[in-house]
Structure formats: C-alpha cells, structure tokens
Scaffold this active site. Structure first.
Site, mmCIF file in Angstrom:
data_model
loop_
_atom_site.group_PDB
_atom_site.id
_atom_site.type_symbol
_atom_site.label_atom_id
_atom_site.label_comp_id
_atom_site.label_asym_id
_atom_site.label_seq_id
_atom_site.Cartn_x
_atom_site.Cartn_y
_atom_site.Cartn_z
ATOM 1 C CE LYS A 1 -2.433 -1.067 3.755
ATOM 2 N NZ LYS A 1 -3.244 -0.955 4.763
ATOM 3 C CE LYS B 1 -1.596 3.698 6.736
ATOM 4 N NZ LYS B 1 -3.193 3.477 6.766
#
Length: 131
Positions: A44, A46
């Site tokens: 992601k 992230k």
C-alpha cells in the site's frame, strides 16, 4: 453473540483509535481487529513506525479488543467475515461506501472519525516540530 470486525494499521495509537474501538465494541459482544501486516503496508506504500507484531501486542492490551488478526491483502474481507461469523463490519466514515459490497454478508457501519486527531496529523506535526 454478536461479532464485530474492523480493519486498520493502528500505528501511533491515539484517542481517535480508542474511540473507534470503543464504539465498534459497543455495537456487539466480541470485537475482532484486523491490522495490516508490514508486507501489506509495503504493497500500500504505507510506512508504519511500529512493526505488525508490536501493533498486535498494543491492540491486544486494549480492553475493547477481543482478537487481533492479520490483514494481508485487500481481497480477504469477505472471507474474514464468513470465517469469523461476523455480524457487523465497522470502518471510519472516511471509507463511506467503499465496503458496501459486504452488505451481502453482514451489516456495514461507518462511524464518524474523532475530530482533531489522526495519525497523519501527528506525523505532520512531528515533522514540523523536529524540522
């Protein structure tokens, strides 16, 4: 017994997270929290400060949380709902409508976010104060 399921990274835990977990638990009897694994966060794009294992330990210590499971990919939600006999799926209202496909399997509830706090806000303020 009514089971509730929510998802998140739950990094840099703050009172907004606690409010969400408490309100989710108030909807049922048993709260399952799926947290993004380090590998899934990488997919992601992230970056979490705490590792999956450390975030899991932190969440397991919260009285509202009954069980913590790994979130390893986007597509697992239907299986998680079915395999855990989930009655209610809960997410913050910033995800409004994104998980309506789960309504075929359980109730879907979007809870309002806690005003004035977010992990993104904390990270930005830390960068400014240390910059």
């Amino acid at each position: 017994m009514k089971k509730v399921l929510t998802y998140g990274t739950f990094d840099l835990l703050h009172w907004g997270h606690i409010n969400l977990l408490k309100r989710a638990k108030d909807l049922g009897d048993y709260l399952i929290v799926a947290i993004s694994t380090d590998e899934f966060n990488e997919i992601k794009n992230k970056k979490a400060y705490h590792s999956y294992e450390n975030r899991k330990v932190i969440l397991e210590a919260i009285r509202y949380v009954d069980e913590v499971i790994p979130e390893e990919h986007w597509e697992q939600k239907v299986d998680d709902v079915k395999n855990n006999d989930v009655d209610i799926f809960v997410m913050g209202d910033d995800w409004e409508g994104k998980f309506d496909f789960l309504k075929d399997h359980c109730e879907v509830v979007y809870l309002p976010r806690t005003a004035g706090i977010s992990t993104t806000k904390i990270k930005k303020e830390l960068l400014v104060s240390n910059g």
